[in-house]
Scaffold this active site. Structure first.
Site, PDB file in Angstrom:
ATOM      1  N   HIS A 145      22.134   6.031   1.405  1.00 27.21           N
ATOM      2  CA  HIS A 145      21.918   7.467   1.574  1.00 27.21           C
ATOM      3  C   HIS A 145      23.056   7.996   2.432  1.00 27.21           C
ATOM      4  CE1 HIS A 145      20.187  11.325   2.401  1.00 27.21           C
ATOM      5  NE2 HIS A 145      19.228  11.074   1.524  1.00 27.21           N
ATOM      6  N   SER A 204       0.817  -1.216   0.000  1.00 31.35           N
ATOM      7  CA  SER A 204       0.000   0.000   0.000  1.00 31.35           C
ATOM      8  C   SER A 204       0.851   1.267   0.000  1.00 31.35           C
ATOM      9  CB  SER A 204      -0.934  -0.015   1.212  1.00 31.35           C
ATOM     10  OG  SER A 204      -0.168  -0.152   2.397  1.00 31.35           O
ATOM     11  N   GLY A 205       1.975   1.242  -0.745  1.00 32.27           N
ATOM     12  CA  GLY A 205       2.741   2.469  -0.978  1.00 32.27           C
ATOM     13  C   GLY A 205       2.202   3.167  -2.221  1.00 32.27           C
ATOM     14  N   GLU A 258       9.384   0.174  -6.203  1.00 29.48           N
ATOM     15  CA  GLU A 258      10.773  -0.163  -5.863  1.00 29.48           C
ATOM     16  C   GLU A 258      11.072  -1.650  -6.038  1.00 29.48           C
ATOM     17  OE1 GLU A 258      12.184   1.816  -2.350  1.00 29.48           O
ATOM     18  OE2 GLU A 258      13.989   0.583  -2.238  1.00 29.48           O
ATOM     19  N   TRP A 292       7.476   7.910   4.215  1.00 23.19           N
ATOM     20  CA  TRP A 292       8.656   8.510   4.834  1.00 23.19           C
ATOM     21  C   TRP A 292       9.434   9.419   3.879  1.00 23.19           C
ATOM     22  CZ3 TRP A 292      11.743   4.776   8.515  1.00 23.19           C
ATOM     23  CH2 TRP A 292      10.872   4.283   9.493  1.00 23.19           C
ATOM     24  N   ALA A 293       9.063   9.416   2.614  1.00 22.48           N
ATOM     25  CA  ALA A 293       9.860  10.178   1.640  1.00 22.48           C
ATOM     26  C   ALA A 293       9.789  11.662   1.975  1.00 22.48           C
ATOM     27  CB  ALA A 293       9.355   9.925   0.232  1.00 22.48           C
ATOM     28  N   GLN A 294      10.948  12.288   1.988  1.00 26.68           N
ATOM     29  CA  GLN A 294      10.993  13.698   2.392  1.00 26.68           C
ATOM     30  C   GLN A 294      11.175  14.609   1.199  1.00 26.68           C
ATOM     31  OE1 GLN A 294      14.400  13.752   4.982  1.00 26.68           O
ATOM     32  NE2 GLN A 294      13.352  12.737   6.660  1.00 26.68           N
ATOM     33  N   ASP A 354      10.294  -8.723   0.384  1.00 24.82           N
ATOM     34  CA  ASP A 354       9.405  -9.886   0.210  1.00 24.82           C
ATOM     35  C   ASP A 354       9.034 -10.118  -1.255  1.00 24.82           C
ATOM     36  OD1 ASP A 354       9.506  -9.634   2.934  1.00 24.82           O
ATOM     37  OD2 ASP A 354       7.358  -9.383   3.243  1.00 24.82           O
ATOM     38  N   HIS A 399      19.473   2.570   1.560  1.00 26.92           N
ATOM     39  CA  HIS A 399      18.344   3.457   1.313  1.00 26.92           C
ATOM     40  C   HIS A 399      17.430   2.983   0.193  1.00 26.92           C
ATOM     41  CE1 HIS A 399      16.167   7.177   1.339  1.00 26.92           C
ATOM     42  NE2 HIS A 399      16.542   7.519   0.117  1.00 26.92           N
ATOM     43  N   GLU A 440      18.465  18.568  -5.816  1.00 26.01           N
ATOM     44  CA  GLU A 440      19.098  17.443  -5.115  1.00 26.01           C
ATOM     45  C   GLU A 440      20.308  16.976  -5.908  1.00 26.01           C
ATOM     46  OE1 GLU A 440      16.064  14.497  -4.325  1.00 26.01           O
ATOM     47  OE2 GLU A 440      15.331  15.620  -2.602  1.00 26.01           O
ATOM     48  N   ARG A 471      24.801  10.624  -5.092  1.00 22.60           N
ATOM     49  CA  ARG A 471      24.830  10.009  -3.756  1.00 22.60           C
ATOM     50  C   ARG A 471      25.948   9.003  -3.549  1.00 22.60           C
ATOM     51  NH1 ARG A 471      18.488   8.991  -2.540  1.00 22.60           N
ATOM     52  NH2 ARG A 471      18.074  11.192  -2.283  1.00 22.60           N
ATOM     53  N   ALA A 478       3.067   3.030  -5.293  1.00 19.64           N
ATOM     54  CA  ALA A 478       2.878   2.176  -6.471  1.00 19.64           C
ATOM     55  C   ALA A 478       1.591   1.362  -6.352  1.00 19.64           C
ATOM     56  CB  ALA A 478       4.087   1.251  -6.639  1.00 19.64           C
ATOM     57  N   ARG A 492      20.455   5.342  -8.870  1.00 22.67           N
ATOM     58  CA  ARG A 492      19.206   6.104  -8.996  1.00 22.67           C
ATOM     59  C   ARG A 492      19.475   7.594  -8.822  1.00 22.67           C
ATOM     60  NH1 ARG A 492      14.894   7.552  -4.541  1.00 22.67           N
ATOM     61  NH2 ARG A 492      16.806   7.655  -3.347  1.00 22.67           N
TER      62      ARG A 492
HETATM   63  C1  LIG Z   1      13.309   7.835   4.375  1.00 24.93           C
HETATM   64  C2  LIG Z   1      13.076   7.745   2.885  1.00 24.93           C
HETATM   65  C3  LIG Z   1      13.058   8.902   2.117  1.00 24.93           C
HETATM   66  C4  LIG Z   1      12.834   8.827   0.740  1.00 24.93           C
HETATM   67  N1  LIG Z   1      12.768   9.987   0.011  1.00 24.93           N
HETATM   68  C5  LIG Z   1      12.451   9.919  -1.304  1.00 24.93           C
HETATM   69  C6  LIG Z   1      12.234  11.091  -2.063  1.00 24.93           C
HETATM   70  O1  LIG Z   1      12.306  12.200  -1.557  1.00 24.93           O
HETATM   71  N2  LIG Z   1      11.923  10.963  -3.375  1.00 24.93           N
HETATM   72  C7  LIG Z   1      11.815   9.748  -3.988  1.00 24.93           C
HETATM   73  O2  LIG Z   1      11.531   9.697  -5.195  1.00 24.93           O
HETATM   74  N3  LIG Z   1      12.004   8.617  -3.286  1.00 24.93           N
HETATM   75  C8  LIG Z   1      12.298   8.670  -1.965  1.00 24.93           C
HETATM   76  N4  LIG Z   1      12.466   7.519  -1.258  1.00 24.93           N
HETATM   77  C9  LIG Z   1      12.237   6.242  -1.927  1.00 24.93           C
HETATM   78  C10 LIG Z   1      10.735   6.068  -2.141  1.00 24.93           C
HETATM   79  O3  LIG Z   1      10.046   6.482  -0.981  1.00 24.93           O
HETATM   80  C11 LIG Z   1      10.380   4.623  -2.444  1.00 24.93           C
HETATM   81  O4  LIG Z   1      11.196   4.116  -3.449  1.00 24.93           O
HETATM   82  C12 LIG Z   1       8.933   4.528  -2.896  1.00 24.93           C
HETATM   83  O5  LIG Z   1       8.099   5.160  -1.957  1.00 24.93           O
HETATM   84  C13 LIG Z   1       8.549   3.081  -3.065  1.00 24.93           C
HETATM   85  O6  LIG Z   1       7.167   3.001  -3.209  1.00 24.93           O
HETATM   86  P1  LIG Z   1       6.516   1.566  -3.301  1.00 24.93           P
HETATM   87  O7  LIG Z   1       5.053   1.779  -3.429  1.00 24.93           O
HETATM   88  O8  LIG Z   1       7.211   0.788  -4.338  1.00 24.93           O
HETATM   89  O9  LIG Z   1       6.877   0.872  -1.900  1.00 24.93           O
HETATM   90  P2  LIG Z   1       6.520   1.288  -0.404  1.00 24.93           P
HETATM   91  O10 LIG Z   1       6.045   2.676  -0.324  1.00 24.93           O
HETATM   92  O11 LIG Z   1       7.673   0.918   0.446  1.00 24.93           O
HETATM   93  O12 LIG Z   1       5.314   0.308  -0.043  1.00 24.93           O
HETATM   94  C14 LIG Z   1       5.549  -1.081   0.067  1.00 24.93           C
HETATM   95  C15 LIG Z   1       4.294  -1.713   0.643  1.00 24.93           C
HETATM   96  O13 LIG Z   1       4.357  -3.130   0.517  1.00 24.93           O
HETATM   97  C16 LIG Z   1       3.940  -3.727   1.746  1.00 24.93           C
HETATM   98  N5  LIG Z   1       4.513  -5.072   1.810  1.00 24.93           N
HETATM   99  C17 LIG Z   1       5.811  -5.431   1.769  1.00 24.93           C
HETATM  100  N6  LIG Z   1       5.924  -6.772   1.822  1.00 24.93           N
HETATM  101  C18 LIG Z   1       4.655  -7.267   1.894  1.00 24.93           C
HETATM  102  C19 LIG Z   1       4.112  -8.569   2.002  1.00 24.93           C
HETATM  103  N7  LIG Z   1       4.898  -9.659   2.036  1.00 24.93           N
HETATM  104  N8  LIG Z   1       2.773  -8.703   2.084  1.00 24.93           N
HETATM  105  C20 LIG Z   1       1.953  -7.622   2.061  1.00 24.93           C
HETATM  106  N9  LIG Z   1       2.413  -6.357   1.986  1.00 24.93           N
HETATM  107  C21 LIG Z   1       3.759  -6.189   1.891  1.00 24.93           C
HETATM  108  C22 LIG Z   1       4.454  -2.768   2.791  1.00 24.93           C
HETATM  109  O14 LIG Z   1       3.828  -3.005   4.028  1.00 24.93           O
HETATM  110  C23 LIG Z   1       4.078  -1.447   2.126  1.00 24.93           C
HETATM  111  O15 LIG Z   1       2.702  -1.216   2.314  1.00 24.93           O
HETATM  112  C24 LIG Z   1      12.674   7.570   0.124  1.00 24.93           C
HETATM  113  C25 LIG Z   1      12.704   6.414   0.893  1.00 24.93           C
HETATM  114  C26 LIG Z   1      12.897   6.496   2.268  1.00 24.93           C
HETATM  115  C27 LIG Z   1      12.911   5.237   3.075  1.00 24.93           C
END
Ligand SMILES: Cc1cc2nc3c(=O)[nH]c(=O)nc-3n(C[C@H](O)[C@H](O)[C@H](O)COP(=O)(O)OP(=O)(O)OC[C@H]3O[C@@H](n4cnc5c(N)ncnc54)[C@H](O)[C@@H]3O)c2cc1C
Length: 552
Positions: free
Chosen positions: A243, A10-11, A374, A43-45, A222, A350, A111, A289, A13, A385
């Site tokens: 990072h 639930s990120g 991701e 958490w993305a800032q 996972d 990171h 950045e 980076r 994507a 990246r």
């Molecule tokens: C501190 C921080 C700062 C960042 N700052 C930036 C920024 O400024 N700009 C930028 O572009 N990127 C940034 N990034 C990177 C960016 O946030 C991530 O790459 C992006 O949010 C990934 O999105 P996602 O939807 O792929 O995954 P996520 O947002 O990580 O969501 C993953 C989801 O999958 C779920 N999940 C995982 N495994 C399972 C499982 N087995 N079963 C069910 N659910 C599961 C998790 O619980 C979560 O809900 C940052 C990352 C961090 C940690």
């Protein structure tokens, strides 16, 4: 059938893909392993990279991305993602995300690695602003169900169903086995097959493979592990981005000091106050980076110190507090005032540039299985990246992924019946001390031996240690009653092993992968990425007569 489209995660994507699939008429189930906003997205800032400044151009954003990717980004993918960025940002605004503005329009941050100001942000809460807006829309959508505390364990594959409906040449995915982790007094965690025409891995990154990480606890790789076990190729896993600036403090688990601080003029200093970046790179603190992280690593090793300092005390305090309220208040909790004193920082794992091999549409080699965000490796980032290109990739991937998911769901044949989860003969663990030890051991060895600077000897040692650990973990997995800890431990150990294997195969230094024994970039690897696919685990399987839990 539980859903047309099953989204794991639930990120940004997962939520965006869910919304867009549902808008196209699909019934969508989103399962997420903890609270819905336990995501890296939240958490993305920094923000989302997109061209809005008239001084800037798509061509320059493309060039910066390709330069950063060190020869492994795919130019066609880069062009498409960069070209769509402004549209994806406007779409977020239409969904309710309020980005920071100046009188001239969107406020744009700068950045590392970017030649222009192009980071669209909501002060330094960008990820939270996106996550909350998307969650509100998802929760209100009549075609989407979102269930928290649901841990996906493994994919349901047609080839492993006892009565496969049709034996096709191409493997097909029919959903996932999911463990309900909601506390229910007296009862065990329930594991059931969740059937769907299309399954989407949107499970984020794998920072928890390393001892020090900026990632939330859910980032245990996972999706990469499930895909690999299903025989899907994973690639570029040696390219882990560290990072450069996480808070160095014994109680701070993962407090990141955004790169945008350096964009506003923050300086890196050794403990005696000396700036070291101007001698390393023409862009000094705004170098990419990997260059900054390696320079810090070198200073720490050379001087035998535990951390360096990030200094913004020469900048107007009011401006810092207004632009970085999140970082400012986070640091206050640990007793630091960013505007008055240099802050102790270290690099931390990171971002995973590699992942499940997928097209920009999320399509993988398995029918009915997509990977986005991701978790996926689409060819955008290559060997490194560019900052703030990852939220962008998640949004663009979700946009195209939704169209692909709905198309595949419409064409899917009738589903065969899924086998229930086989857990006969398993028993509860007598104690958890062994798991705790293995968690620490995997993460420590990855940090010490497979970190920012690598060598053949360290990688070999890491491979041997991980093999031993993985053997024990697999045995436990096959005979014990499953817990979230054990499932995630198995995944970090597998993904750690895959990172090591990828790093050992790349006999050069490029982008984020730096090996002291192969310090140069080799032309023979130009344009090639390394793929790993699962082979049989027969030797281990023979040690247990009837392994349960899909183990071994
Ligand atoms: C501190 C921080 C700062 C960042 N700052 C930036 C920024 O400024 N700009 C930028 O572009 N990127 C940034 N990034 C990177 C960016 O946030 C991530 O790459 C992006 O949010 C990934 O999105 P996602 O939807 O792929 O995954 P996520 O947002 O990580 O969501 C993953 C989801 O999958 C779920 N999940 C995982 N495994 C399972 C499982 N087995 N079963 C069910 N659910 C599961 C998790 O619980 C979560 O809900 C940052 C990352 C961090 C940690």
């Amino acid at each position: 059938m539980d859903a047309d489209v099953l989204v794991l995660g639930s990120g940004a994507a997962g939520l965006m893909l869910a919304l867009k699939s549902a808008d196209r008429g699909a019934d969508v189930l989103v399962v997420t392993k903890r609270r819905a906003d336990d995501t890296s997205t939240n958490w993305a800032q920094g923000g989302v990279a997109a061209v809005f400044d008239p001084q800037d151009s798509l061509r320059q954003h493309e060039r910066d991305t390709l330069r950063c990717g060190a020869g492994l980004s795919m130019p066609g993918v880069v062009r498409r993602v960069v070209g769509e960025a402004p549209e994806r940002v406007r779409e977020l605004e239409a969904l309710g995300v309020v980005f920071s503005r100046t009188r001239g329009g969107l406020a744009l941050g700068r950045e590392g690695g970017h030649s222009q100001r192009r980071i669209v942000h909501a002060r330094d809460f960008t990820g939270q602003a996106i996550e909350q807006a998307l969650l509100a829309r998802v929760r209100a959508h009549p075609r989407i169900r979102l269930v928290e505390d649901q841990l996906a364990l493994d994919l349901i594959l047609e080839s492993r169903m006892r009565v496969a409906a049709r034996r096709q040449r191409r493997e097909r995915c029919w959903g996932a086995y999911v463990m309900d982790c909601r506390p229910a007094p007296g009862s065990r965690a329930r594991i059931r097959p969740v059937l769907a025409r299309v399954t989407v891995l949107a499970t984020g990154g794998c920072g928890k493979v390393y001892l020090y990480t900026s990632n939330p606890d859910v980032a245990t790789g996972d999706g990469i592990a499930m895909a690999y076990r299903a025989g899907v190729a994973v690639e570029n896993l040696e390219f882990v981005q560290f990072h450069p600036t996480c808070l160095y403090h014994p109680e701070a688990k993962s407090l990141l000091l955004t790169e945008a601080l350096r964009g506003e003029g923050a300086r890196l200093r050794t403990l005696d106050g000396r700036r070291f970046m101007p001698g390393v790179h023409a862009m000094a603190e705004l170098a990419p980076r990997d260059v900054v992280a390696r320079a810090i690593d070198r200073e720490l090793k050379r001087r035998g110190e535990t951390h360096v300092l990030l200094d913004v005390t020469h900048l107007p305090p009011g401006r810092i507090r207004a632009r970085f309220p999140n970082v400012y208040s986070g640091l206050r909790r640990f007793g630091f005032d960013l505007t008055r004193e240099p802050i102790p920082v270290v690099p931390a794992a990171h971002y995973m540039c590699g992942g499940v091999r997928a097209a920009l549409t999320g399509r993988t080699a398995v029918a009915g299985l997509l990977a986005v965000g991701e978790t996926a490796c689409t060819g955008l980032h290559g060997a490194n990246r560019l900052a703030s290109n990852s939220l962008l990739e998640a949004l663009v991937g979700a946009h195209h992924g939704a169209a692909e998911a709905v198309r595949q769901a419409r064409r899917a044949p009738p589903a065969p019946r899924a086998e229930p989860w086989h857990a006969q003969g398993t028993h509860p663990p007598l104690e958890t001390v062994v798991f705790d030890h293995h968690w620490g051991a995997v993460r420590r060895l990855m940090w010490d031996l497979v970190g920012i600077v690598r060598s053949d000897q360290r990688l070999l040692y890491a491979a041997r240690l991980l093999e031993l650990l993985r053997e024990e973990i697999e045995l436990d997995y096959a005979r014990l009653r499953l817990s979230r800890d054990l499932v995630e431990l198995r995944n970090i150990a597998l993904v750690g092993g895959l990172i090591v294997e990828s790093a050992r195969r790349r006999r050069e230094s490029r982008g984020l992968h730096f090996n002291l024994d192969h310090p140069r970039r080799e032309r023979r690897y130009d344009g090639r990425s390394l793929l790993l696919r699962r082979h049989g685990d027969g030797r281990r399987a023979r040690r247990l007569a009837a392994p349960a839990n899909g183990g071994l």
